[in-house]
Design an enzyme around this catalytic site. Structure first.
Site, mmCIF file in Angstrom:
data_model
loop_
_atom_site.group_PDB
_atom_site.id
_atom_site.type_symbol
_atom_site.label_atom_id
_atom_site.label_comp_id
_atom_site.label_asym_id
_atom_site.label_seq_id
_atom_site.Cartn_x
_atom_site.Cartn_y
_atom_site.Cartn_z
ATOM 1 N N ASP A 1 39.452 41.259 45.566
ATOM 2 C CA ASP A 1 38.922 42.155 44.540
ATOM 3 C C ASP A 1 40.099 42.629 43.718
ATOM 4 O O ASP A 1 41.103 43.106 44.280
ATOM 5 C CB ASP A 1 38.215 43.350 45.176
ATOM 6 C CG ASP A 1 36.915 42.965 45.859
ATOM 7 O OD1 ASP A 1 36.380 41.887 45.563
ATOM 8 O OD2 ASP A 1 36.446 43.747 46.712
ATOM 9 N N GLU B 1 29.509 41.335 40.238
ATOM 10 C CA GLU B 1 30.817 41.873 40.630
ATOM 11 C C GLU B 1 31.910 41.111 39.886
ATOM 12 O O GLU B 1 32.471 40.134 40.406
ATOM 13 C CB GLU B 1 31.032 41.765 42.138
ATOM 14 C CG GLU B 1 30.102 42.633 42.959
ATOM 15 C CD GLU B 1 30.455 42.665 44.437
ATOM 16 O OE1 GLU B 1 31.462 42.018 44.828
ATOM 17 O OE2 GLU B 1 29.735 43.323 45.209
ATOM 18 N N HIS C 1 35.306 40.445 41.827
ATOM 19 C CA HIS C 1 35.329 39.753 43.117
ATOM 20 C C HIS C 1 35.689 38.286 42.890
ATOM 21 O O HIS C 1 34.853 37.478 42.492
ATOM 22 C CB HIS C 1 33.951 39.877 43.783
ATOM 23 C CG HIS C 1 33.861 39.254 45.147
ATOM 24 N ND1 HIS C 1 33.845 39.998 46.307
ATOM 25 C CD2 HIS C 1 33.761 37.961 45.545
ATOM 26 C CE1 HIS C 1 33.730 39.193 47.351
ATOM 27 N NE2 HIS C 1 33.681 37.945 46.904
#
Length: 432
Positions: free
Chosen positions: A348, A397, A400
């Site tokens: 991340d 996301e 990610h």
């Protein structure tokens, strides 16, 4: 003195008559090699007139003589055999008798399928067929080709020689219907058909699957086929599409709500530090290249969360359940054992100033935009893209990043695939 002059005169006359010839070594009219070559020529007048004298002193004590339509080669260990046409030319390109094939041990035979020809040599065989050209086969690759039915089998004739410049000491040879690969740790195996096409599309032996470790195995009704590779399997139910199942530990491993880590509490053995975070060594190196590329473009990236152990994920998931309830928690956090972070292939990322950290608005920040446009160049994908909840089971996301390898990430980018499930032909995993 008179005797010596007479001897020199006799030698000069013999030389003019061609009894002795210039070349790699001596030649006479009464040696076994000359007799054998002459006898061979007598049975094959189609070779035409001689265009070279007998030349000896070749490797292994061999001799040859050139004719208008070919040559005859002789060595003590192989006898006399003709070499003609395209097979002769290809043998010559491989350094004649000094190359890996050595001397011919048979004449050319042209009774094969598709009007093909073959000639055997000390170190292998040379095949010719009109649409394939002339190419040698030998060693482990040749043995596998024989097991597959040689030119009568699914692979057909060779269309290239061996190429032994592949990763991990591997070799490959191209055939009309596929390939045969050899690598020291797995031996030789063929790839062809729908399974072979998928493996080729993924990047050959440089993909997460690596080299084949078995032949294609088919059975059942309806027919279904599978082939094993170093990093996983490719499955082909003939009534459906091809799917790829990377093994646990492979850079191609797929972990989602229906595919847990294996074992479920596993920890990768090759973790390396990336700042304060951990990733598997290959992924960490490529992440450092990603950071360097961003820096060169004037963008700063910071690592936020890399490898998470099973126990860490237990605590994180339970905290989300307590805060949001399980239904919401399952859309934003993996259950223990089902987290990609546990593979060591995830990072991340964020901006050094913390702007939009772990939020969808991250996509509009410099770090988010650089990742969206360039992560694939370094082997990473945005694992949970916008609008793919029904496939991945998670909301968007943009921070990610999942390492999948440069070849695979590039192929996914070029072919427009957004998720690993779609790329590998696996079932969607929207829920547990």
């Amino acid at each position: 003195m008179k005797t010596r002059r007479l001897l020199l005169l006799v030698l000069a006359v013999f030389s003019l008559l061609g009894v002795f010839t210039a070349g790699p070594g001596p030649a006479t009219a009464a040696t076994p090699d000359n007799n054998a070559i002459a006898a061979k020529y007598a049975k094959n007048p189609q070779l035409g007139a001689a265009i070279t004298p007998l030349r000896c002193g070749l490797a292994q004590g061999g001799c040859y003589r050139g004719y208008r339509n070919g040559s005859i080669y002789w060595s003590p260990g192989t006898g006399a055999h003709m070499a003609v046409g395209a097979i002769l030319g290809r043998w010559g390109s491989l350094n004649w008798e000094r190359g890996f094939l050595g001397y011919p041990t048979t004449d050319e035979s042209c009774t094969l399928a598709g009007s093909g020809c073959v000639q055997k040599y000390q170190g292998g065989r040379m095949y010719w067929q009109r649409s394939a050209g002339a190419n040698p086969v030998k060693g482990g690759i040749g043995a596998r080709w024989d097991q597959m039915g040689a030119e009568h089998g699914v692979l057909g004739y060779p269309i290239s020689g061996e190429n032994c410049t592949l990763v991990s000491g591997g070799c490959v040879q191209n055939f009309q219907g596929g390939y045969v690969y050899w690598q020291p740790s797995v031996g030789s195996h063929s790839v062809h058909g729908a399974i072979g096409a998928k493996w080729v599309q993924m990047g050959y032996e440089r993909s997460p699957l690596g080299y084949p470790t078995s032949e294609e195995q088919c059975g059942g009704s309806p027919l279904s086929c599978v082939q094993y590779f170093q990093g996983g399997t490719i499955n082909w139910p003939t009534f459906a599409g091809v799917s790829v199942n990377p093994y646990a530990g492979s850079t191609g491993v797929v972990v989602n709500k229906r595919r847990p880590n294996s074992p479920i509490n596993q920890t990768p053995p090759d973790l390396a530090w990336v700042g304060s975070q951990l990733m598997r060594s290959e992924a960490s190196w490529q992440y450092s290249q990603l950071v360097a590329g961003a820096s060169a473009a004037g963008v700063a990236l910071t690592p936020v969360s890399g490898f998470r152990s099973y126990d860490t994920q237990v605590g994180l998931y339970n905290s989300y359940v307590s805060q949001y309830g399980q239904a919401v928690a399952d859309t934003i956090s993996a259950r223990p054992g089902y987290s990609e972070h546990q593979t060591g292939l995830v990072m991340d990322i964020g901006n050094p100033n913390g702007a939009c950290s772990l939020q969808a608005c991250f996509e509009n920040t410099p770090a988010g935009q650089f990742a969206a446009n360039n992560a694939w160049r370094y082997g990473f994908i945005i694992r949970y893209p916008w609008g793919q909840d029904w496939t991945t089971g998670y909301t968007y996301e943009p921070w990610h990043l999942r390492y999948i390898g440069v070849r695979t990430a590039t192929d996914m980018h070029n072919r427009g695939y957004q998720t690993l499930e779609q790329y590998f032909g696996l079932a969607a995993a929207p829920s547990y």
